[in-house]
Motif scaffolding. Structure first.
Motif, PDB file in Angstrom:
ATOM      1  N   CYS A 154     117.010 137.332   3.880  1.00 48.13           N
ATOM      2  CA  CYS A 154     116.068 138.389   3.479  1.00 48.13           C
ATOM      3  C   CYS A 154     116.411 138.979   2.122  1.00 48.13           C
ATOM      4  CB  CYS A 154     116.028 139.479   4.555  1.00 48.13           C
ATOM      5  SG  CYS A 154     115.257 138.949   6.097  1.00 48.13           S
ATOM      6  N   VAL A 155     117.694 139.070   1.790  1.00 51.18           N
ATOM      7  CA  VAL A 155     118.076 139.527   0.450  1.00 51.18           C
ATOM      8  C   VAL A 155     117.609 138.520  -0.591  1.00 51.18           C
ATOM      9  CG1 VAL A 155     120.006 140.054  -1.076  1.00 51.18           C
ATOM     10  CG2 VAL A 155     120.028 140.894   1.266  1.00 51.18           C
ATOM     11  N   LEU A 156     117.846 137.228  -0.326  1.00 50.70           N
ATOM     12  CA  LEU A 156     117.380 136.195  -1.258  1.00 50.70           C
ATOM     13  C   LEU A 156     115.862 136.222  -1.375  1.00 50.70           C
ATOM     14  CD1 LEU A 156     119.704 133.218  -0.223  1.00 50.70           C
ATOM     15  CD2 LEU A 156     119.790 134.525  -2.357  1.00 50.70           C
ATOM     16  N   ALA A 157     115.177 136.472  -0.252  1.00 47.66           N
ATOM     17  CA  ALA A 157     113.719 136.560  -0.294  1.00 47.66           C
ATOM     18  C   ALA A 157     113.263 137.739  -1.145  1.00 47.66           C
ATOM     19  CB  ALA A 157     113.171 136.683   1.121  1.00 47.66           C
ATOM     20  N   ASN A 180     110.843 139.636  -5.978  1.00 40.66           N
ATOM     21  CA  ASN A 180     110.955 140.404  -7.214  1.00 40.66           C
ATOM     22  C   ASN A 180     110.530 139.564  -8.418  1.00 40.66           C
ATOM     23  OD1 ASN A 180     112.050 143.051  -8.323  1.00 40.66           O
ATOM     24  ND2 ASN A 180     113.186 141.579  -9.564  1.00 40.66           N
ATOM     25  N   THR A 181     110.892 138.286  -8.380  1.00 44.89           N
ATOM     26  CA  THR A 181     110.450 137.369  -9.459  1.00 44.89           C
ATOM     27  C   THR A 181     108.949 137.146  -9.408  1.00 44.89           C
ATOM     28  OG1 THR A 181     112.589 136.225  -9.449  1.00 44.89           O
ATOM     29  CG2 THR A 181     110.722 135.038 -10.385  1.00 44.89           C
ATOM     30  N   LEU A 182     108.429 136.890  -8.228  1.00 38.36           N
ATOM     31  CA  LEU A 182     107.002 136.592  -8.082  1.00 38.36           C
ATOM     32  C   LEU A 182     106.124 137.787  -8.407  1.00 38.36           C
ATOM     33  CD1 LEU A 182     107.144 134.523  -4.771  1.00 38.36           C
ATOM     34  CD2 LEU A 182     106.586 133.645  -7.047  1.00 38.36           C
ATOM     35  N   CYS A 202     111.361 145.013  -2.364  1.00 37.40           N
ATOM     36  CA  CYS A 202     112.204 145.635  -1.336  1.00 37.40           C
ATOM     37  C   CYS A 202     111.456 145.758  -0.022  1.00 37.40           C
ATOM     38  CB  CYS A 202     112.655 147.022  -1.803  1.00 37.40           C
ATOM     39  SG  CYS A 202     113.669 147.001  -3.293  1.00 37.40           S
ATOM     40  N   LEU A 203     110.165 146.045  -0.123  1.00 34.15           N
ATOM     41  CA  LEU A 203     109.338 146.157   1.076  1.00 34.15           C
ATOM     42  C   LEU A 203     109.259 144.817   1.793  1.00 34.15           C
ATOM     43  CD1 LEU A 203     107.727 148.389   2.457  1.00 34.15           C
ATOM     44  CD2 LEU A 203     105.733 147.685   1.136  1.00 34.15           C
ATOM     45  N   ALA A 204     109.116 143.732   1.037  1.00 32.46           N
ATOM     46  CA  ALA A 204     109.049 142.401   1.642  1.00 32.46           C
ATOM     47  C   ALA A 204     110.356 142.066   2.356  1.00 32.46           C
ATOM     48  CB  ALA A 204     108.740 141.355   0.576  1.00 32.46           C
ATOM     49  N   GLY A 205     111.481 142.323   1.708  1.00 32.43           N
ATOM     50  CA  GLY A 205     112.779 142.023   2.319  1.00 32.43           C
ATOM     51  C   GLY A 205     113.066 142.863   3.542  1.00 32.43           C
ATOM     52  N   LEU A 212     119.828 147.537  -5.444  1.00 33.06           N
ATOM     53  CA  LEU A 212     120.018 146.326  -6.248  1.00 33.06           C
ATOM     54  C   LEU A 212     119.048 146.272  -7.423  1.00 33.06           C
ATOM     55  CD1 LEU A 212     120.418 143.688  -3.367  1.00 33.06           C
ATOM     56  CD2 LEU A 212     122.215 144.861  -4.655  1.00 33.06           C
ATOM     57  N   ARG A 213     118.277 147.366  -7.607  1.00 32.41           N
ATOM     58  CA  ARG A 213     117.332 147.509  -8.729  1.00 32.41           C
ATOM     59  C   ARG A 213     116.207 146.467  -8.650  1.00 32.41           C
ATOM     60  NH1 ARG A 213     119.443 151.196 -12.150  1.00 32.41           N
ATOM     61  NH2 ARG A 213     121.705 151.533 -12.085  1.00 32.41           N
ATOM     62  N   LEU A 214     115.645 146.323  -7.484  1.00 31.72           N
ATOM     63  CA  LEU A 214     114.498 145.444  -7.290  1.00 31.72           C
ATOM     64  C   LEU A 214     113.218 146.275  -7.239  1.00 31.72           C
ATOM     65  CD1 LEU A 214     115.874 143.069  -4.498  1.00 31.72           C
ATOM     66  CD2 LEU A 214     115.956 142.753  -6.977  1.00 31.72           C
TER      67      LEU A 214
END
Length: 770
Positions: free
Chosen positions: A381-384, A389-391, A147-150, A140-142
Motif C-alpha cells: 500500500c505504501v508503494l501504491a 502520487n506519480t499518476l 495518501c487517500l488511495a494508500g 512522506l510528503r505525498l
C-alpha cells in the motif's frame, strides 16, 4: 497585504483541503460497515461467530463481570482450574479502549458485555488504521489523493477486513502499525538542531503507540511490526545522515521508554509465556504458513483460501508496480520489507523461515506465519501510494509512454483472463452444471477481470490525459479502488445476526448443581470437564468453572498434568463433579471407568453428547484436603510415573519435588474445609494431628500467597501442577490470595516511565522556547 477577509477565506480553504480526505475516509468507513451499523433489523449483519464471540466476546464478558463487581480482572477461577487472566495478552484488559468500554458499561449499568460494543470496537479500529495510514503517508510528503488511495487500500484490504476482524487482538494490534511507522520516521529524521532534547518527545510518542499495540493483545503481530520498524528506522536514519552513535542513542531511548510504558502488561505476560506452552514451539509447528500457491491471493479472492489477507485490490497492485519506478530513496526499503515478509509468510514451505526460527528472537514462540500478511499489505500500500502520487501529478513524455505500455499489457492480460472465464462458464454449464464452486470461482475471476480492465483503461486514459483535470482522473481511480475492495471484502467476515451465546441444555444440570453434596452446592466450589460437549468458554460464560478453556496460552506444568495424568486421577484432584462429553459413558483412556450418572443428552456440533454426574465413592473430591503421605521425587517423569501407578490414591498421597522437601515438616493426617471463596481468594480451616501438607484443588501459580494463622508460608507445587501448603499440627486458618506482584511491579515501572517522560518533554519544550 492580505485583508482579513482574504486571510479567513485562505484559512478556511486550507482547513477544508486538510479535512476533506479524512471526511472521505469516514464516509467510506460508514459505507463499508453500513449493514452492521444500520438500525434496520432486516438489513443488519454482524461479524461471523466463532472465535469472535466464543473467544473474544467471552473474554470481554468474563472480565466485565469482575469490573462490574469492583474488581480488576487479574485472575479468573473459571478457566484452567485457576488462570492468570490478565497475564494472557488476549484478555486485553489493560488495553485502554477495552478497559474504557468496561468502565463506561459499569457506569451505564450494563448487565453483561454486549455484542454491539465489540462490533463498534472492531469497526473503530479499522477507522484508526485508515486515518493512521493517511497521516503516515502525508508525512512522506505525498499528495492527499495518493495518501487517500494508500490508506483505503490498507484499511479495507483483505487483511484488515477478513480474518483479523474476527481476531480482535490481531486487528487492534495491526491498527497501530501506520501510527508506529509515523512516529518512527519522525524519530529518525528529527534534526538535532531543533533542540538537544526535542527528539525525546518523538521517542515518547513512538513508545506510546507501541505500548498501545502491545496491550492490544497480539505479541506476534507486534513482533513483525518491531522487526520491520527497526529496519525502517535504520534506513531513514542513514538517509538523514545520522551518525551511528546518535542512531543508537535515539533507538535505545525509544526502546527503554517503550519497555517502561509497556511494563504493566509486559512483565506478567513475559513471565507467563516463559512458563507456558509457548515458551518454545517445534520448527514444524512454528513454521505453519501460506502454501506456495497462496501467492495468487494478491490477485484472486476466495479461490485458494477462505480468507484473502494479501488482497489489496488490482488497481492498488497496478499503482504499486508504477510506484516501484519512483525515484524516492526508500523504494528499495519497502520492496525489501514486503519481500522479506512474503518469504517468511510461507513458513516451512519456503527457505527463509529457517533462519528466522534459528536466529530471530520471538520466532520460536509463535505459529501461523501467514500473519506476516499485515506487513506485506502495508508495504504494497505504501508503494501504491507512491505510484498514485506519480499518476496524480504531471507526467513527462517518457513516463507517459511507459504508462501507456503498462496499460496495453494490462488490457491484454484482462482480455486473456475474460476469455478464460468464458471457457470456464461454458464448461460449468455444459459439462458439470451442479458444481457450485465453479460458479464461485467464476465470480472471483470476473471481479479480477473487471478490475484489471478498469485499471488498463485508467492507465491508457492517464497516458493521453489532455485538458481533463487530473483531479477527475484521480476520483475515477479512487472509485475503482473502492469498487474493487468493497466488492471483494465487505462480506468476508460477516453473517446474519444471531445470539452470540446460545442456551446450553447440556449445562443446565451443572448450573443447577444436580446431585452434588450440599456443601459444594452452597459454595459453588466444583468444576466440570468440557470434553467436546460445550462451546469454547461456554462453561465460564455460564458462571461455571472448568478445568480447561479457550486460550492458546496455558501454563506448561498444568497442560502436562492434564495430558500425562489419568482422567480418574486428575478429575479427583481438580474437584471435577461433572463431565460434558461426546462419549456414551465415563470410560477413560487407561481402561478404567469413573462411576457416573447420566443427567442430560443432546447435540454438540451435530454430534451426540451427554452430561454425566461423576458418582464418586468416598472419600469424595473436595476443594481442599490434608494428605497422609508425601512422596519425594527428583524430576517430572517421576511425578507422572507415580500418578499413573495403580496404587496411587489422589486424596491421600501427594508427590513433591525434591527441591521443596525442606518446606515439609511432616506427613500427619487431618481434615480441611472451605470457609469462604471468591475470585483469587480462598479461606480454609484445617486440623492436623502433626505437621502435614494441605492440598488445594487449584492450579499452581507463583503469585499465590498463603497465610497460615497469619504467618506467610510459601506454597509448594504438588502432583506436578497443583497448589499445596505446609501446615502445623493443630487447628489452622489458611488464607490464600492471588497477588500479582509482577503486575504491581509493571504498573509502578509504567507510571514512573510516563511521569519521567512527561517531565523531560516539558523541559525540552521550554528549552526550545528559550
Amino acid at each position: 497585504m492580505l485583508s482579513t477577509t482574504s486571510i479567513l477565506r485562505l484559512t478556511r480553504h486550507r482547513v477544508i483541503r486538510a479535512a476533506a480526505p479524512i471526511f472521505i475516509l469516514f464516509v467510506a468507513w460508514l459505507l463499508f460497515f453500513w449493514r452492521i451499523l444500520t438500525p434496520v433489523q432486516a438489513d443488519r449483519l454482524t461479524f461471523q461467530q466463532g472465535d469472535f464471540t466464543l473467544q473474544f466476546l467471552a473474554y470481554r464478558e468474563i472480565a466485565y463481570r469482575q469490573v462490574a463487581s469492583g474488581h480488576f480482572p487479574v485472575f479468573e477461577e473459571c478457566l484452567y482450574s485457576g488462570y492468570p487472566f490478565q497475564a494472557d495478552p488476549q484478555s486485553q484488559v489493560l488495553y485502554p479502549p477495552v478497559i474504557g468500554a468496561m468502565l463506561a458499561g459499569r457506569i451505564l449499568g450494563w448487565s453483561a458485555y454486549p455484542l454491539r460494543a465489540l462490533e463498534w470496537e472492531v469497526m473503530l479500529h479499522v477507522l484508526i488504521a485508515a486515518t493512521g495510514m493517511y497521516v503516515f503517508l502525508r508525512s512522506l510528503r505525498l499528495r492527499r489523493t495518493a495518501c487517500l488511495a494508500g490508506s483505503m487500500a490498507f484499511a479495507f484490504g483483505g487483511f484488515m477486513t477478513g480474518y483479523a476482524m474476527l481476531q480482535t487482538a490481531i486487528l487492534e494490534t495491526a491498527a497501530w502499525l501506520p501510527w508506529i511507522f509515523f512516529a518512527l520516521r519522525h524519530l529518525a529524521t528529527a534534526p538535532a538542531s531543533a533542540g538537544r532534547l526535542l527528539w525525546v518527545r518523538d521517542a515518547l510518542l513512538l513508545a506510546a503507540f507501541v505500548a498501545l499495540a502491545y496491550t492490544a493483545g497480539h505479541p506476534q503481530t507486534l513482533l513483525f511490526i518491531v522487526y520491520s520498524g527497526a529496519f525502517a528506522y535504520m534506513v531513514w536514519s542513514w538517509q538523514a545522515h545520522r551518525s551511528l552513535p546518535r542512531i543508537m542513542v535515539r533507538g535505545i531511548v525509544a526502546a527503554v521508554l517503550t519497555l517502561g510504558l509497556s511494563a504493566a502488561q509486559l512483565l506478567p505476560s513475559l513471565s507467563f509465556m516463559l512458563a507456558s506452552t509457548r515458551a518454545q514451539l517445534p520448527f514444524t509447528q512454528a513454521g505453519t504458513g501460506f502454501a506456495l500457491h497462496d501467492i495468487s491471493l494478491f490477485a484472486l479472492t476466495g479461490v485458494t483460501n477462505v480468507w484473502q489477507p494479501l488482497y489489496v485490490g488490482i488497481a492498488t497492485l497496478v499503482a504499486a508496480v508504477i510506484g516501484m519506478r519512483s525515484r524516492r530513496p526508500d523504494i528499495w526499503m519497502w520492496l525489501a520489507i514486503g519481500a522479506g515478509a512474503l518469504i517468511l509468510s510461507f513458513g516451512i514451505n519456503a527457505f527463509g523461515f529457517d533462519l528466522a526460527y534459528l536466529a530471530g528472537p520471538g520466532y520460536q514462540q509463535f505459529h501461523s506465519q501467514e500473519r506476516h500478511a499485515v506487513i506485506i499489505s502495508f508495504a504494497v500500500c505504501v508503494l501504491a501510494a507512491y505510484g498514485a502520487n506519480t499518476l496524480f501529478g504531471p507526467l513527462r513524455r517518457r513516463l507517459r509512454n511507459t504508462i501507456r505500455r503498462y496499460g496495453v499489457y494490462t488490457a491484454a492480460i484482462a482480455a486473456l483472463l475474460l476469455a478464460a472465464l468464458l471457457v470456464l462458464l461454458v464448461y460449468a454449464r455444459t459439462v458439470d452444471p451442479n458444481r457450485a464452486e465453479l460458479g464461485l470461482i467464476s465470480d472471483h475471476i470476473a471481479l479480477f477481470g473487471i478490475a484489471l480492465l478498469g485499471s488498463a483503461g485508467l492507465l491508457l486514459w492517464r497516458s493521453r490525459l489532455g485538458h481533463t483535470p487530473r483531479w477527475l482522473w484521480a476520483g475515477v481511480f479512487l472509485s475503482l479502488v473502492v469498487f474493487d475492495l468493497f466488492t471483494a471484502n465487505r462480506y468476508t467476515a460477516t453473517q446474519a445476526p444471531a445470539e452470540p451465546f446460545q442456551p446450553l441444555p447440556l449445562a443446565e444440570p451443572v448450573i443447577k448443581a444436580e446431585g452434588l453434596p450440599e456443601s459444594l452446592q452452597k459454595s459453588g466450589a466444583y468444576r466440570l470437564y468440557n470434553h467436546y460437549g460445550l462451546p469454547l468458554n461456554g462453561a465460564c460464560v455460564n458462571h461455571l468453572s472448568e478445568i480447561s478453556g479457550g486460550s492458546p496460552i496455558v501454563l506448561k506444568t498444568y497442560q502436562t498434568f492434564l495430558s500425562r495424568t489419568p482422567e480418574d486421577v486428575y478429575s479427583r484432584l481438580l474437584n471435577v463433579w461433572y463431565t460434558v462429553t461426546w462419549r456414551g459413558g465415563m470410560g477413560t483412556d487407561n481402561g478404567k471407568r469413573i462411576p457416573d450418572r447420566k443427567l442430560a443428552t443432546g447435540k454438540y456440533q451435530n454430534i451426540d453428547a451427554n452430561t454425566f454426574l461423576l458418582d464418586w465413592p468416598a472419600p469424595q473430591p473436595q476443594p481442599a484436603w490434608v494428605v497422609t503421605k508425601t512422596t519425594i521425587v527428583r524430576d517430572e517423569s517421576a511425578v507422572y510415573r507415580r500418578l499413573n501407578a495403580a496404587d496411587f490414591d489422589p486424596l491421600a498421597e501427594a508427590v513433591i519435588y525434591q527441591r521443596d522437601q525442606n518446606a515439609l515438616a511432616g506427613s500427619g493426617s487431618g481434615t480441611a474445609g472451605l470457609e469462604g471463596k471468591s475470585t483469587g481468594y480462598m479461606k480454609i480451616a484445617a486440623h492436623a494431628n502433626a505437621p502435614a501438607l494441605l492440598m488445594v484443588s487449584e492450579a499452581y501459580h507463583w503469585n499465590w500467597i498463603a497465610l497460615v494463622n497469619g504467618k506467610e508460608v510459601k506454597p509448594v507445587i504438588a502432583d506436578g501442577a497443583l497448589l499445596s501448603i505446609p501446615i502445623p499440627a493443630g487447628n489452622s486458618v489458611i488464607e490464600l490470595s492471588y497477588r500479582p506482584l509482577d503486575l504491581y511491579a509493571g504498573v509502578a515501572i509504567s507510571v514512573f516511565t510516563l511521569m519521567s517522560s512527561l517531565i523531560v518533554a516539558l523541559v525540552s519544550r521550554r528549552h526550545k522556547t528559550e
